[in-house]
Design a protein around this motif. Structure first.
Motif, PDB file in Angstrom:
ATOM      1  N   ASP A  57      -9.744   9.268   6.592  1.00  0.00           N
ATOM      2  CA  ASP A  57      -9.675   8.883   5.177  1.00  0.00           C
ATOM      3  C   ASP A  57      -9.202   7.430   5.098  1.00  0.00           C
ATOM      4  O   ASP A  57      -8.136   7.089   5.588  1.00  0.00           O
ATOM      5  N   TRP A  58     -10.005   6.571   4.489  1.00  0.00           N
ATOM      6  CA  TRP A  58      -9.662   5.158   4.423  1.00  0.00           C
ATOM      7  C   TRP A  58      -8.534   4.881   3.439  1.00  0.00           C
ATOM      8  O   TRP A  58      -7.818   3.890   3.568  1.00  0.00           O
ATOM      9  N   LEU A  59      -8.336   5.755   2.465  1.00  0.00           N
ATOM     10  CA  LEU A  59      -7.299   5.515   1.458  1.00  0.00           C
ATOM     11  C   LEU A  59      -5.973   6.105   1.932  1.00  0.00           C
ATOM     12  O   LEU A  59      -5.521   7.138   1.476  1.00  0.00           O
ATOM     13  N   THR A  60      -5.362   5.423   2.859  1.00  0.00           N
ATOM     14  CA  THR A  60      -4.076   5.864   3.394  1.00  0.00           C
ATOM     15  C   THR A  60      -2.948   5.294   2.538  1.00  0.00           C
ATOM     16  O   THR A  60      -3.160   4.382   1.730  1.00  0.00           O
ATOM     17  N   ASN A  61      -1.770   5.810   2.749  1.00  0.00           N
ATOM     18  CA  ASN A  61      -0.608   5.292   2.030  1.00  0.00           C
ATOM     19  C   ASN A  61      -0.354   3.831   2.391  1.00  0.00           C
ATOM     20  O   ASN A  61       0.010   3.025   1.539  1.00  0.00           O
ATOM     21  N   ASP A  62      -0.573   3.487   3.654  1.00  0.00           N
ATOM     22  CA  ASP A  62      -0.386   2.107   4.088  1.00  0.00           C
ATOM     23  C   ASP A  62      -1.395   1.181   3.397  1.00  0.00           C
ATOM     24  O   ASP A  62      -1.035   0.099   2.933  1.00  0.00           O
ATOM     25  N   PHE A  63      -2.656   1.608   3.306  1.00  0.00           N
ATOM     26  CA  PHE A  63      -3.681   0.812   2.627  1.00  0.00           C
ATOM     27  C   PHE A  63      -3.304   0.627   1.158  1.00  0.00           C
ATOM     28  O   PHE A  63      -3.390  -0.477   0.615  1.00  0.00           O
ATOM     29  N   PHE A  64      -2.866   1.703   0.513  1.00  0.00           N
ATOM     30  CA  PHE A  64      -2.462   1.618  -0.889  1.00  0.00           C
ATOM     31  C   PHE A  64      -1.327   0.613  -1.064  1.00  0.00           C
ATOM     32  O   PHE A  64      -1.352  -0.232  -1.965  1.00  0.00           O
ATOM     33  N   TRP A  65      -0.312   0.695  -0.196  1.00  0.00           N
ATOM     34  CA  TRP A  65       0.851  -0.190  -0.313  1.00  0.00           C
ATOM     35  C   TRP A  65       0.433  -1.650  -0.126  1.00  0.00           C
ATOM     36  O   TRP A  65       0.880  -2.531  -0.859  1.00  0.00           O
ATOM     37  N   GLN A  66      -0.435  -1.912   0.850  1.00  0.00           N
ATOM     38  CA  GLN A  66      -0.895  -3.274   1.078  1.00  0.00           C
ATOM     39  C   GLN A  66      -1.674  -3.798  -0.136  1.00  0.00           C
ATOM     40  O   GLN A  66      -1.487  -4.945  -0.556  1.00  0.00           O
ATOM     41  N   ALA A  67      -2.529  -2.954  -0.712  1.00  0.00           N
ATOM     42  CA  ALA A  67      -3.293  -3.365  -1.900  1.00  0.00           C
ATOM     43  C   ALA A  67      -2.362  -3.596  -3.090  1.00  0.00           C
ATOM     44  O   ALA A  67      -2.510  -4.568  -3.842  1.00  0.00           O
ATOM     45  N   PHE A  68      -1.380  -2.714  -3.252  1.00  0.00           N
ATOM     46  CA  PHE A  68      -0.418  -2.825  -4.356  1.00  0.00           C
ATOM     47  C   PHE A  68       0.380  -4.128  -4.257  1.00  0.00           C
ATOM     48  O   PHE A  68       0.490  -4.881  -5.234  1.00  0.00           O
ATOM     49  N   THR A  69       0.906  -4.410  -3.069  1.00  0.00           N
ATOM     50  CA  THR A  69       1.714  -5.619  -2.915  1.00  0.00           C
ATOM     51  C   THR A  69       0.856  -6.880  -3.025  1.00  0.00           C
ATOM     52  O   THR A  69       1.331  -7.903  -3.516  1.00  0.00           O
ATOM     53  N   LYS A  70      -0.402  -6.813  -2.605  1.00  0.00           N
ATOM     54  CA  LYS A  70      -1.303  -7.972  -2.754  1.00  0.00           C
ATOM     55  C   LYS A  70      -1.575  -8.247  -4.233  1.00  0.00           C
ATOM     56  O   LYS A  70      -1.575  -9.401  -4.666  1.00  0.00           O
ATOM     57  N   CYS A  71      -1.782  -7.185  -5.012  1.00  0.00           N
ATOM     58  CA  CYS A  71      -1.986  -7.355  -6.458  1.00  0.00           C
ATOM     59  C   CYS A  71      -0.772  -8.020  -7.107  1.00  0.00           C
ATOM     60  O   CYS A  71      -0.919  -8.916  -7.942  1.00  0.00           O
ATOM     61  N   LEU A  72       0.407  -7.563  -6.727  1.00  0.00           N
ATOM     62  CA  LEU A  72       1.628  -8.170  -7.261  1.00  0.00           C
ATOM     63  C   LEU A  72       1.722  -9.637  -6.858  1.00  0.00           C
ATOM     64  O   LEU A  72       2.041 -10.505  -7.677  1.00  0.00           O
ATOM     65  N   SER A  73       1.441  -9.902  -5.579  1.00  0.00           N
ATOM     66  CA  SER A  73       1.505 -11.267  -5.074  1.00  0.00           C
ATOM     67  C   SER A  73       0.493 -12.166  -5.795  1.00  0.00           C
ATOM     68  O   SER A  73       0.824 -13.293  -6.187  1.00  0.00           O
ATOM     69  N   ASP A  74      -0.726 -11.656  -5.975  1.00  0.00           N
ATOM     70  CA  ASP A  74      -1.758 -12.426  -6.686  1.00  0.00           C
ATOM     71  C   ASP A  74      -1.351 -12.701  -8.129  1.00  0.00           C
ATOM     72  O   ASP A  74      -1.773 -13.694  -8.720  1.00  0.00           O
ATOM     73  N   GLY A  75      -0.522 -11.844  -8.700  1.00  0.00           N
ATOM     74  CA  GLY A  75      -0.047 -12.023 -10.065  1.00  0.00           C
ATOM     75  C   GLY A  75       1.232 -12.834 -10.149  1.00  0.00           C
ATOM     76  O   GLY A  75       1.829 -12.962 -11.213  1.00  0.00           O
ATOM     77  N   GLY A  76       1.682 -13.350  -8.981  1.00  0.00           N
ATOM     78  CA  GLY A  76       2.870 -14.199  -8.971  1.00  0.00           C
ATOM     79  C   GLY A  76       4.181 -13.447  -8.886  1.00  0.00           C
ATOM     80  O   GLY A  76       5.245 -14.016  -9.090  1.00  0.00           O
ATOM     81  N   GLU A  77       4.122 -12.156  -8.582  1.00  0.00           N
ATOM     82  CA  GLU A  77       5.342 -11.348  -8.471  1.00  0.00           C
ATOM     83  C   GLU A  77       5.672 -11.086  -7.006  1.00  0.00           C
ATOM     84  O   GLU A  77       4.788 -11.085  -6.152  1.00  0.00           O
ATOM     85  N   THR A  78       6.937 -10.867  -6.739  1.00  0.00           N
ATOM     86  CA  THR A  78       7.361 -10.476  -5.391  1.00  0.00           C
ATOM     87  C   THR A  78       8.041  -9.124  -5.469  1.00  0.00           C
ATOM     88  O   THR A  78       8.560  -8.735  -6.532  1.00  0.00           O
ATOM     89  N   ILE A  79       8.053  -8.422  -4.351  1.00  0.00           N
ATOM     90  CA  ILE A  79       8.682  -7.107  -4.306  1.00  0.00           C
ATOM     91  C   ILE A  79       9.500  -7.004  -3.032  1.00  0.00           C
ATOM     92  O   ILE A  79       9.024  -7.355  -1.950  1.00  0.00           O
ATOM     93  N   ASP A  80      10.746  -6.558  -3.176  1.00  0.00           N
ATOM     94  CA  ASP A  80      11.647  -6.430  -2.037  1.00  0.00           C
ATOM     95  C   ASP A  80      11.836  -4.976  -1.623  1.00  0.00           C
ATOM     96  O   ASP A  80      12.385  -4.714  -0.565  1.00  0.00           O
ATOM     97  N   ALA A  81      11.390  -4.051  -2.453  1.00  0.00           N
ATOM     98  CA  ALA A  81      11.597  -2.629  -2.179  1.00  0.00           C
ATOM     99  C   ALA A  81      10.626  -2.134  -1.112  1.00  0.00           C
ATOM    100  O   ALA A  81       9.595  -2.745  -0.845  1.00  0.00           O
ATOM    101  N   LYS A  82      10.992  -1.005  -0.515  1.00  0.00           N
ATOM    102  CA  LYS A  82      10.100  -0.325   0.427  1.00  0.00           C
ATOM    103  C   LYS A  82       9.199   0.603  -0.371  1.00  0.00           C
ATOM    104  O   LYS A  82       9.555   1.052  -1.461  1.00  0.00           O
ATOM    105  N   ALA A  83       8.050   0.904   0.200  1.00  0.00           N
ATOM    106  CA  ALA A  83       7.080   1.779  -0.475  1.00  0.00           C
ATOM    107  C   ALA A  83       7.713   3.112  -0.844  1.00  0.00           C
ATOM    108  O   ALA A  83       7.503   3.634  -1.945  1.00  0.00           O
ATOM    109  N   GLU A  84       8.508   3.685   0.059  1.00  0.00           N
ATOM    110  CA  GLU A  84       9.114   4.999  -0.170  1.00  0.00           C
ATOM    111  C   GLU A  84      10.142   4.994  -1.288  1.00  0.00           C
ATOM    112  O   GLU A  84      10.488   6.043  -1.819  1.00  0.00           O
ATOM    113  N   GLU A  85      10.650   3.815  -1.623  1.00  0.00           N
ATOM    114  CA  GLU A  85      11.628   3.704  -2.701  1.00  0.00           C
ATOM    115  C   GLU A  85      10.946   3.745  -4.074  1.00  0.00           C
ATOM    116  O   GLU A  85      11.581   4.080  -5.064  1.00  0.00           O
TER     117      GLU A  85
END
Length: 116
Positions: A84-112
């Motif tokens: 399955d290509w839609l892994t939790n790791d893939f989701f987290w990478q896509a999520f953080t990239k979207c935030l980064s592209d929007g000028g936001e940063t995130i310090d939390a871990k995915a599990e948090e």
């Protein structure tokens, strides 16, 4: 009793589980406590992650505060389907990239933030 069990497990590598009463069991490898089905409304065994804190400083000692909890890591492997290509790791990478592209940063871990 749980403290003694943890020390025995660490020293010998044996005795992974310890029954602590009323059918409740501590698993020192996964750092979980299981409640038997008769003690909860769902009718099935409930497993919850546990953390050990130092009795004096009250700081978390097991699992290490900066590492993933062993139970959460185990749950991830149980939920992810091979191929399955839609892994939790893939989701987290896509999520953080979207935030980064929007000028936001995130310090939390995915599990948090997410209950994978």
């Amino acid at each position: 009793a749980a403290d003694r069990g943890l020390h025995i497990y660490r020293a010998s590598g044996k005795g992974r589980r310890l029954t602590i009463g009323d059918g409740h069991t501590l698993d020192f490898q996964l750092m979980t406590c299981s409640k038997p089905s008769s003690s909860n409304s769902r009718g099935r065994t409930l497993i919850v992650p546990v953390r050990r804190k130092d009795s004096v400083s009250m700081e978390q000692t097991h699992p290490h505060p900066d590492s993933h909890h062993p139970w959460l890591a185990k749950k991830l492997t149980l939920r992810e389907v091979e191929g399955d290509w839609l892994t939790n790791d893939f989701f987290w990478q896509a999520f953080t990239k979207c935030l980064s592209d929007g000028g936001e940063t995130i310090d939390a871990k995915a599990e948090e933030l997410f209950d994978f």
